[in-house]
Design a protein around this motif. Structure first.
Motif, PDB file in Angstrom:
ATOM      1  N   LEU A   1       6.074  23.337 -12.837  1.00 13.27           N
ATOM      2  CA  LEU A   1       6.350  24.511 -13.674  1.00 13.27           C
ATOM      3  C   LEU A   1       5.148  24.907 -14.525  1.00 13.27           C
ATOM      4  O   LEU A   1       5.150  25.955 -15.155  1.00 13.27           O
ATOM      5  CB  LEU A   1       7.534  24.217 -14.607  1.00 13.27           C
ATOM      6  N   GLY A   2       4.155  24.022 -14.577  1.00 14.47           N
ATOM      7  CA  GLY A   2       2.994  24.305 -15.423  1.00 14.47           C
ATOM      8  C   GLY A   2       3.270  24.140 -16.907  1.00 14.47           C
ATOM      9  O   GLY A   2       2.690  24.834 -17.740  1.00 14.47           O
ATOM     10  N   CYS A   3       4.144  23.211 -17.245  1.00 16.04           N
ATOM     11  CA  CYS A   3       4.399  22.947 -18.667  1.00 16.04           C
ATOM     12  C   CYS A   3       3.097  22.505 -19.328  1.00 16.04           C
ATOM     13  O   CYS A   3       2.374  21.664 -18.783  1.00 16.04           O
ATOM     14  CB  CYS A   3       5.449  21.850 -18.827  1.00 16.04           C
ATOM     15  N   PRO A   4       2.798  23.028 -20.500  1.00 16.45           N
ATOM     16  CA  PRO A   4       1.490  22.721 -21.114  1.00 16.45           C
ATOM     17  C   PRO A   4       1.264  21.228 -21.406  1.00 16.45           C
ATOM     18  O   PRO A   4       0.133  20.774 -21.377  1.00 16.45           O
ATOM     19  CB  PRO A   4       1.496  23.548 -22.409  1.00 16.45           C
ATOM     20  N   SER A   5       2.333  20.481 -21.676  1.00 14.86           N
ATOM     21  CA  SER A   5       2.146  19.058 -21.967  1.00 14.86           C
ATOM     22  C   SER A   5       2.326  18.161 -20.747  1.00 14.86           C
ATOM     23  O   SER A   5       2.174  16.940 -20.859  1.00 14.86           O
ATOM     24  CB  SER A   5       3.129  18.611 -23.053  1.00 14.86           C
ATOM     25  N   ALA A   6       2.661  18.736 -19.617  1.00 14.90           N
ATOM     26  CA  ALA A   6       2.851  17.909 -18.417  1.00 14.90           C
ATOM     27  C   ALA A   6       1.575  17.138 -18.107  1.00 14.90           C
ATOM     28  O   ALA A   6       0.480  17.656 -18.279  1.00 14.90           O
ATOM     29  CB  ALA A   6       3.233  18.791 -17.231  1.00 14.90           C
ATOM     30  N   PRO A   7       1.715  15.895 -17.682  1.00 13.73           N
ATOM     31  CA  PRO A   7       0.506  15.107 -17.359  1.00 13.73           C
ATOM     32  C   PRO A   7      -0.194  15.681 -16.138  1.00 13.73           C
ATOM     33  O   PRO A   7       0.429  16.313 -15.286  1.00 13.73           O
ATOM     34  CB  PRO A   7       1.069  13.712 -17.068  1.00 13.73           C
ATOM     35  N   LYS A   8      -1.498  15.460 -16.081  1.00  6.71           N
ATOM     36  CA  LYS A   8      -2.237  15.856 -14.890  1.00  6.71           C
ATOM     37  C   LYS A   8      -1.761  15.047 -13.687  1.00  6.71           C
ATOM     38  O   LYS A   8      -1.564  15.549 -12.603  1.00  6.71           O
ATOM     39  CB  LYS A   8      -3.746  15.626 -15.096  1.00  6.71           C
ATOM     40  N   GLN A   9      -1.591  13.760 -13.962  1.00  6.28           N
ATOM     41  CA  GLN A   9      -1.111  12.835 -12.930  1.00  6.28           C
ATOM     42  C   GLN A   9       0.121  12.164 -13.531  1.00  6.28           C
ATOM     43  O   GLN A   9       0.057  11.638 -14.644  1.00  6.28           O
ATOM     44  CB  GLN A   9      -2.220  11.813 -12.635  1.00  6.28           C
ATOM     45  N   CYS A  10       1.216  12.179 -12.837  1.00  2.98           N
ATOM     46  CA  CYS A  10       2.448  11.636 -13.412  1.00  2.98           C
ATOM     47  C   CYS A  10       2.375  10.109 -13.535  1.00  2.98           C
ATOM     48  O   CYS A  10       2.686   9.544 -14.561  1.00  2.98           O
ATOM     49  CB  CYS A  10       3.638  12.050 -12.537  1.00  2.98           C
TER      50      CYS A  10
ATOM     51  N   ARG B   1       1.439   7.157  -6.538  1.00  3.32           N
ATOM     52  CA  ARG B   1       0.329   8.095  -6.754  1.00  3.32           C
ATOM     53  C   ARG B   1       0.724   9.522  -6.379  1.00  3.32           C
ATOM     54  O   ARG B   1       0.335  10.475  -7.032  1.00  3.32           O
ATOM     55  CB  ARG B   1      -0.862   7.681  -5.883  1.00  3.32           C
ATOM     56  N   ASP B   2       1.490   9.650  -5.320  1.00  2.00           N
ATOM     57  CA  ASP B   2       1.823  10.978  -4.787  1.00  2.00           C
ATOM     58  C   ASP B   2       2.910  11.681  -5.583  1.00  2.00           C
ATOM     59  O   ASP B   2       3.121  12.885  -5.419  1.00  2.00           O
ATOM     60  CB  ASP B   2       2.306  10.853  -3.329  1.00  2.00           C
ATOM     61  N   TYR B   3       3.604  10.927  -6.396  1.00  2.00           N
ATOM     62  CA  TYR B   3       4.760  11.516  -7.080  1.00  2.00           C
ATOM     63  C   TYR B   3       4.348  12.659  -8.019  1.00  2.00           C
ATOM     64  O   TYR B   3       3.429  12.517  -8.825  1.00  2.00           O
ATOM     65  CB  TYR B   3       5.507  10.430  -7.862  1.00  2.00           C
ATOM     66  N   VAL B   4       5.028  13.759  -7.893  1.00  2.00           N
ATOM     67  CA  VAL B   4       4.795  14.916  -8.762  1.00  2.00           C
ATOM     68  C   VAL B   4       6.123  15.307  -9.386  1.00  2.00           C
ATOM     69  O   VAL B   4       7.151  15.327  -8.693  1.00  2.00           O
ATOM     70  CB  VAL B   4       4.234  16.106  -7.953  1.00  2.00           C
ATOM     71  N   CYS B   5       6.136  15.608 -10.668  1.00  2.00           N
ATOM     72  CA  CYS B   5       7.399  15.951 -11.319  1.00  2.00           C
ATOM     73  C   CYS B   5       7.512  17.454 -11.543  1.00  2.00           C
ATOM     74  O   CYS B   5       6.528  18.195 -11.435  1.00  2.00           O
ATOM     75  CB  CYS B   5       7.551  15.182 -12.627  1.00  2.00           C
ATOM     76  N   GLU B   6       8.721  17.886 -11.874  1.00  2.00           N
ATOM     77  CA  GLU B   6       8.995  19.317 -11.999  1.00  2.00           C
ATOM     78  C   GLU B   6       8.162  19.961 -13.121  1.00  2.00           C
ATOM     79  O   GLU B   6       7.687  21.084 -12.986  1.00  2.00           O
ATOM     80  CB  GLU B   6      10.482  19.520 -12.280  1.00  2.00           C
ATOM     81  N   SER B   7       7.981  19.225 -14.224  1.00  2.00           N
ATOM     82  CA  SER B   7       7.240  19.839 -15.337  1.00  2.00           C
ATOM     83  C   SER B   7       5.791  20.111 -14.939  1.00  2.00           C
ATOM     84  O   SER B   7       5.158  21.019 -15.467  1.00  2.00           O
ATOM     85  CB  SER B   7       7.309  18.959 -16.597  1.00  2.00           C
TER      86      SER B   7
ATOM     87  N   GLU C   1       0.821  -1.204   0.000  1.00  2.00           N
ATOM     88  CA  GLU C   1       0.000   0.000   0.000  1.00  2.00           C
ATOM     89  C   GLU C   1       0.855   1.255   0.000  1.00  2.00           C
ATOM     90  O   GLU C   1       0.541   2.249  -0.670  1.00  2.00           O
ATOM     91  CB  GLU C   1      -0.960  -0.024   1.198  1.00  2.00           C
ATOM     92  N   GLU C   2       1.972   1.205   0.722  1.00  2.00           N
ATOM     93  CA  GLU C   2       2.874   2.368   0.750  1.00  2.00           C
ATOM     94  C   GLU C   2       3.539   2.587  -0.609  1.00  2.00           C
ATOM     95  O   GLU C   2       3.750   3.717  -1.049  1.00  2.00           O
ATOM     96  CB  GLU C   2       3.938   2.186   1.829  1.00  2.00           C
ATOM     97  N   VAL C   3       3.878   1.497  -1.279  1.00  2.00           N
ATOM     98  CA  VAL C   3       4.459   1.617  -2.615  1.00  2.00           C
ATOM     99  C   VAL C   3       3.460   2.296  -3.548  1.00  2.00           C
ATOM    100  O   VAL C   3       3.797   3.240  -4.280  1.00  2.00           O
ATOM    101  CB  VAL C   3       4.863   0.228  -3.157  1.00  2.00           C
ATOM    102  N   LYS C   4       2.224   1.830  -3.529  1.00  2.00           N
ATOM    103  CA  LYS C   4       1.216   2.417  -4.413  1.00  2.00           C
ATOM    104  C   LYS C   4       0.993   3.895  -4.089  1.00  2.00           C
ATOM    105  O   LYS C   4       0.879   4.729  -4.983  1.00  2.00           O
ATOM    106  CB  LYS C   4      -0.105   1.629  -4.303  1.00  2.00           C
ATOM    107  N   GLN C   5       0.968   4.196  -2.789  1.00  2.00           N
ATOM    108  CA  GLN C   5       0.737   5.585  -2.416  1.00  2.00           C
ATOM    109  C   GLN C   5       1.887   6.477  -2.884  1.00  2.00           C
ATOM    110  O   GLN C   5       1.658   7.596  -3.368  1.00  2.00           O
ATOM    111  CB  GLN C   5       0.546   5.693  -0.889  1.00  2.00           C
ATOM    112  N   ALA C   6       3.104   5.994  -2.757  1.00  2.00           N
ATOM    113  CA  ALA C   6       4.266   6.783  -3.186  1.00  2.00           C
ATOM    114  C   ALA C   6       4.209   7.054  -4.689  1.00  2.00           C
ATOM    115  O   ALA C   6       4.568   8.139  -5.151  1.00  2.00           O
ATOM    116  CB  ALA C   6       5.553   6.041  -2.828  1.00  2.00           C
TER     117      ALA C   6
END
Lengths: 357, 357, 357, 357
Positions: free
Chosen positions: D281-290, D272-278, D265-270
């Motif tokens: 930064l609000g890059c237009p092509s950045a995914p909503k969810q990484c 899900r929680d991951y957010v990348c720099e793009s 469960e902790e692996v899955k949560q980590a």
């Protein structure tokens, strides 16, 4: 003040039902309101009841809706009900809905041959909906059924109708189809083992549908508002299933009845120029271009061209002279959009624009 | 005392060449003797030179043969040479071989339209080989070229020929093909990305071949021993590539010239009864049954039926009346056996049985 | 005097049943004697009852057999009964057959975990049949059940067993499978729409079977003639369904328990040298070579290599060092031959050669 | 005042080039300005030069651009140049561009191993771009090359990097890939005959790339601004080509270096929680969810999940314990978006947001 209409979907967990839901999810005119399925699914949230097989994710507006049984009493508040039911149950259910005063737009084959039921491919014979308009005018809030056509019929009738409108009668049509497996639905559908590295040169009942429905759709409205088949046109069909997910390709040969044949260039121009009523009415799902005429030797292709105008447009290619008939060409249509659920949506949009919902 | 004939194969590393090698490997009449390919492959053992793509492993008799260049001097000891060359090089090479007195049986298209070259599908017009017999009789050890047909033609002409033989002239033929990708060879062949989940509704030059070759094969021998096209029959073809490895399926509609039409049952019986010369001669590769008439609604299918009689038989199914023409039916043939290399082998066997090798 | 044994097939119309019938049709030891299926099929000729999906035509010896229900009383004359039943009915039926004194060789999973039932991949642990031999010796004409393994297990255990036999214990195995759709049977099987242009990264229960069965098959016989799992080996499996008709490919990494690791060349030699008991006994279906070690970079491939030795051989390729484990390699096996019906046939042949039928 | 940057595309007619053009066509930051291809295409309009194979039609902004040769002098006005060149020509061309002061973002493999060239999967190691930032700061208008990773690497490193960030070192990774055919490009690409009903268990150079690039991407920046490989992690890869158009699926097993293992469960949560720099930064092509963590047993699937967030997101499924390692799971990434052209676009967007273009 909301102006959207409440929409129900019957057979919501099946192949056609899933497509109805996708197309209705963010629709400007319709609101996804009721989902009906078998008693096995009833009572569960849609997300739990469905084995979702679409490339787009389940729309938010559908996930939490609780599936109900396909009884008219459950759908009484709906302004329009889209039916993706299998034909073994569609007959009784749709009849009950109609008799309860509901408007049913059906993808099932059961009532297509009924003389008083319009069989409509909205890109070509939305004029058949006038019969409904006249009936509604006579008696408010009466139920009725409108059928969309068989999937392989939808692709064929549009260029045929456009050419007849421009050049007059077509006497003979020969068509060989290469149909996608999504057309068979999911239950049982086409087995992977049967279609991989293979062609299945037979689809039960399909050739009869294609030969007959074409004549009703391109036929006329009789004085008594029943539908008369186009009697001076003969259609011969051979239907095949190929390993394609979506998109029916049809190889067509036609012979005009008139001695004054158009040229290849005139045929192509007539197809390009064709505009349908749903375009004129500004229906939100109407294609930008009704018929795309492709000039490349090897187009249209199912994978590359099926999604033109979101699957609501027809693609025609390889228009050329035919040594036996007058012309031959190929037609591509998206079998689960304009060939099924999308036709239903476009019929509903047309009814809505005409004030019939 | 060995009575086997020495066989050469040109284009031995290509698609058709590999098939020739498989069919010749344990052949009772022929011995795999010389393998020719491009200068890039020459000098290497066949096992090293080839990128083998067949489901059967490379025959022992081929692995250690050293590949040579496609020059007549290398093949001078061969009794017969099978050509699987690409058309861009076949013209010059086959000409040189013929002029060197060699017997060339070619799968290439280059000489199919030459008025003095027999174009033979051995299941239906082996009588065209009589021209060669007469020429050989006049002058011993003269070289000649015999062409087998295009792959899609081979399937069509057999039932057409059988029906003409029984019921007289056919005036009109419309055919839509669903062709396997092996027919495109390996270089470049059909890209996986182009054919997966797709149909390509075009094969360069194919429709012209199918329409023209059918008339030569079902045509007659003129007084001067040239070949005359069947002039009173019109053929219209639409050709498609589908995601099938081997086996061309064709949807055919025909119209008889005579007013006295046979019944569906008579058509089927005529196809079943048809026997070809290679069967009568006892050619080792001749099919047990020339045309299998299948009664199941959904047969023949490429994966299930292409290998009947090792790919040397033709399967016909769904024989039924056609509302526009007289009859429609589907034909399946193995495009790399009877549609290509196998036709060449059966031509050679026929020549051998007739003492022409 | 006939020496062939009478064979029955349960679940004769299904995927595995059809394969049993093909493999038994011209078998030197066995005669196709009784075919059992559901009550829906009982009473009809096999040709009428079955939806035949094999590339070879229905064997003559099967077409006219009348299908019976799967009751022991119907099969009482059979020397051996092959079961291709679905697991939802196999449990009760196979039990009744065994208790009636019949010999059942089953492809179903129901009794694979029973401590007294041999789970046999005949290429690697036919020694487990000795337990049956001892029991038969004690009491003549007693019924028993022998299970063949899950299809993905059959491919894995052969090279593992061969390497353990040569080099000692393997402590860790990681395997990712790419499995053919024929493994899912026909009812419901894998839907074409689900597998076209796709991978399904899950097969219900498959990973557990692969991880557990491997340990039973490569385990030992305890003193009380029960089967003991191989306890010092851990297996981790990830199973995928891919768009392949027949042939399971498995990517394997292994770690030996011993500090003295063999070289890549020694591993390959051990696999090549491996000979199984059915080969020594001269079983008619035994492969010529038990494990083919392929040297080409890109082999084995399902389409090209699945039919080696009629599907009874295992192919191994790309044997190389593994930076995490000791070695990695790929394994290909024909899932409906050595992975299912063929294993059953080879078990029966082994029993026959040992005088146990 | 326009703030868009002028973009060039090298190799514009190829597989990756076509994708670059699609992604740039209506991009808010970049304007399609120059298209480069081989001298064979130069001088022709893009629409004429290209064999377009995408499901979306050719963007208007590209059709009429005249293709030029891949010379720096032609691209001197470009703010950024995207290279989809084949590796046989990319080395020299990209070097010339860099030396001419141009910014090249390359999909080719040629400079990935250069110690001073960042190898960036923008969802996980955009911090490697800091090296470029420092260099640009030192000297304005200097040219440089940034490489995106191999397609199969891009999917793997994102969840690995997210887990390392949360839980510390991973010591061992075993990965088996099931890769789409679009990854092979179009010339020659994967032959349909080779992949239909088949798996090709080998992709030249792919396993080495996957094993090596993962260590550079997840490695660190040394004091001299060169890139240091992650030395305490071992990766073992097995790579397969399957009959899928787009979308690489990878079966992964991992072992953490630390004794304190997280739970499933902790692996899955980590993840899900991951957010990348793009994203930040609000890059237009950045995914909503990484990283999408799917809970259904049989997901992600290439056909159903490859297009999440337009192909810029990674999907992970079936996270579970591994009896040999610690955890196993599957990863799906769109190989021509985040695995190729899309990574290049997102790198450029990041540079743009940071003022480096």
């Amino acid at each position: 003040m909301t102006t959207t209409k409440k929409a129900g979907v019957l057979g919501a967990t099946g192949s056609v039902g899933q497509k109805f839901i996708l197309l209705l999810a963010e629709h400007p005119d319709f609101e996804l309101y009721k989902l009906g399925a078998s008693s096995r699914s009833a009572g569960r949230s849609y997300a739990k009841a469905v084995k979702w097989r679409q490339t787009a994710t389940i729309p938010q507006s559908a996930t939490e809706l609780v599936v109900v049984e396909c009884k008219a009493s459950e759908f009484v508040d709906c302004d329009v009900v889209f039916s993706g039911l299998d034909s073994d149950v569609a007959g009784d259910i749709e009849k009950e809905f109609k008799e309860s005063g509901l408007v049913v737009i059906s993808n099932a084959k059961n009532y297509r041959r009924a003389p008083d039921v319009p069989l409509v491919v909205p890109l070509i014979n939305s004029s058949h909906l006038d019969v409904v308009a006249r009936r509604v005018k006579q008696e408010k809030k009466q139920g009725f059924i409108i059928c969309n056509s068989n999937c392989s019929t939808a692709g064929l009738v549009v260029p045929l109708g456009a050419l007849i409108a421009k050049f007059g009668d077509i006497s003979d049509v020969t068509v060989t189809t290469l149909q996608a497996i999504s057309g068979a639905g999911f239950s049982p559908g086409v087995l992977g083992f049967d279609i991989l590295d293979n062609v299945i040169p037979y689809i039960s009942g399909e050739e009869e549908k294609l030969e007959w429905e074409t004549k009703k759709i391109l036929g006329s409205i009789a004085e008594d508002d029943s539908f008369a088949l186009r009697s001076n046109m003969t259609v011969s069909a051979q239907c095949n299933r190929v390993a394609v997910s979506d998109g029916h390709l049809e190889c067509v040969s036609i012979k005009f009845a008139t001695p004054n044949k158009p040229s290849v260039e005139e045929v192509k121009q007539a197809l390009r120029d064709y505009v349908c009523e749903s375009q004129k009415l500004g229906c939100p799902s109407a294609p930008k271009q009704c018929i795309y005429v492709l000039e490349e030797d090897d187009r249209p292709q199912p994978r590359l061209d099926r999604n033109r105008d979101n699957g609501y447009a027809i693609s025609v290619g390889r228009v050329r002279e035919d040594p036996v008939f007058d012309f031959k060409f190929i037609v591509l249509s998206h079998n689960t959009v304009i060939g099924a659920a999308g036709s239903g949506i476009l019929i509903a949009e047309t009814l809505f624009k005409k004030g019939l919902l």
